[in-house]
Write a protein that holds these residues in place. Structure first.
Motif, short mmCIF file in Angstrom:
data_model
loop_
_atom_site.label_atom_id
_atom_site.label_comp_id
_atom_site.label_asym_id
_atom_site.label_seq_id
_atom_site.Cartn_x
_atom_site.Cartn_y
_atom_site.Cartn_z
N LEU A 1 -4.05 3.62 1.12
CA LEU A 1 -4.80 2.60 0.39
C LEU A 1 -4.01 1.31 0.42
N ASN A 2 -4.66 0.19 0.75
CA ASN A 2 -3.99 -1.10 0.89
C ASN A 2 -4.57 -2.11 -0.09
N TYR A 3 -3.71 -3.02 -0.55
CA TYR A 3 -4.14 -4.14 -1.39
C TYR A 3 -3.64 -5.43 -0.75
N PHE A 4 -4.54 -6.40 -0.55
CA PHE A 4 -4.21 -7.66 0.10
C PHE A 4 -4.16 -8.78 -0.94
N HIS B 1 4.37 0.84 1.89
CA HIS B 1 4.51 -0.15 2.95
C HIS B 1 4.16 -1.55 2.47
N PHE B 2 4.68 -2.53 3.21
CA PHE B 2 4.48 -3.94 2.89
C PHE B 2 4.33 -4.71 4.19
N GLY C 1 0.82 -1.21 0.00
CA GLY C 1 0.00 0.00 0.00
C GLY C 1 0.85 1.25 0.00
N GLY C 2 0.17 2.37 0.04
CA GLY C 2 0.85 3.65 0.06
C GLY C 2 0.09 4.64 0.91
N ASP C 3 0.80 5.65 1.43
CA ASP C 3 0.21 6.67 2.28
C ASP C 3 0.63 8.06 1.82
N LEU C 4 -0.30 8.99 1.91
CA LEU C 4 0.01 10.41 1.83
C LEU C 4 -0.03 10.95 3.25
N VAL C 5 1.02 11.67 3.65
CA VAL C 5 1.14 12.21 5.00
C VAL C 5 0.93 13.72 4.95
#
Length: 222
Positions: free
Chosen positions: A218-221, A53-54, A40-44
């Motif tokens: 947003l995360n992808y599993f 992230h993983f 996934g990825g984050d905007l801070v």
């Protein structure tokens, strides 16, 4: 010469005090399933940044997480890397508790290069800590989605090592030190289906003072 030293010390102290925001690591609630993976990825926001992230489920109730990216604070861009281990200590589904509780150990590292806007200031910033997270999932009426509000508390040690080069051939290394502090986080994860989820989190980090940042991910599993 004395003026340069004083300016260098002040800049180093300023860097130490402003480099603690965004330790956030809770990017799924609770730990993901064994042998499963999540990217996934984050905007801070607050101190603007972009993080990837993983996570990998290493056991029935435990997972490992890694993050990397860039954080911008006061016109300086810091390289950010972190890792954590999370274990589901109590589960609504399996232990019949009213909430899910996870415990975790965390490492976070930030690096500021010498080409910063702070007159040739460079440094490394570390956080070592442990804490707990508590939350609960609720179904969203009329859909297969769930929403999981949660809170988390981390306590640990911040360590900084800052160097200042005021002019060619002269170095000052006086910004090294350790402080006790931590992170208080509040967030919510919306699980749209078995593959996708989104997380919003508010982080309050504290040592001598406090910093606040927020992130949207947003995360992808799989």
């Amino acid at each position: 010469m004395k003026t340069a030293v004083v300016i260098g010390v002040l800049l180093a102290v300023l860097m130490v005090s402003q480099s603690y925001a965004e330790i956030g690591f809770y990017r799924s609630t609770p730990p993901i399933d064994e042998a499963s993976m999540m990217i996934g990825g984050d905007l801070v926001f607050g101190s603007f940044g972009v993080l990837g992230h993983f996570r990998y489920g290493i056991a029935k109730r435990a997972d490992l997480g890694f993050k990397t990216g860039f954080i911008n604070q006061s016109d300086d861009t810091l390289l950010d890397f972190g890792a954590d281990f999370k274990y589901a200590a109590m589960s609504v589904k399996e232990d019949y508790w009213p909430i899910d509780v996870s415990i975790a150990g965390v490492f976070d590292f930030k690096h500021l290069g010498e080409d910063s806007s702070r007159n040739n200031v460079s440094g490394n910033f570390f956080f070592f800590g442990a804490g707990a997270q508590a939350g609960r999932s609720f179904p969203i009426s009329g859909s297969q989605s769930t929403i999981s509000p949660y809170g988390a508390l981390l306590l640990g040690i911040y360590h900084s090592d800052v160097s200042v080069r005021s002019y060619p051939g002269w170095d000052f290394s006086g910004g090294e030190g350790s402080k006790f502090g931590g992170l208080l986080a509040f967030g919510s994860e919306i699980r749209f289906n078995s593959k996708f989820s989104s997380i919003f989190e508010l982080d309050i980090t504290f040592a001598d003072g406090s910093d606040t940042s927020a992130s949207l991910g947003l995360n992808y599993f799989f």
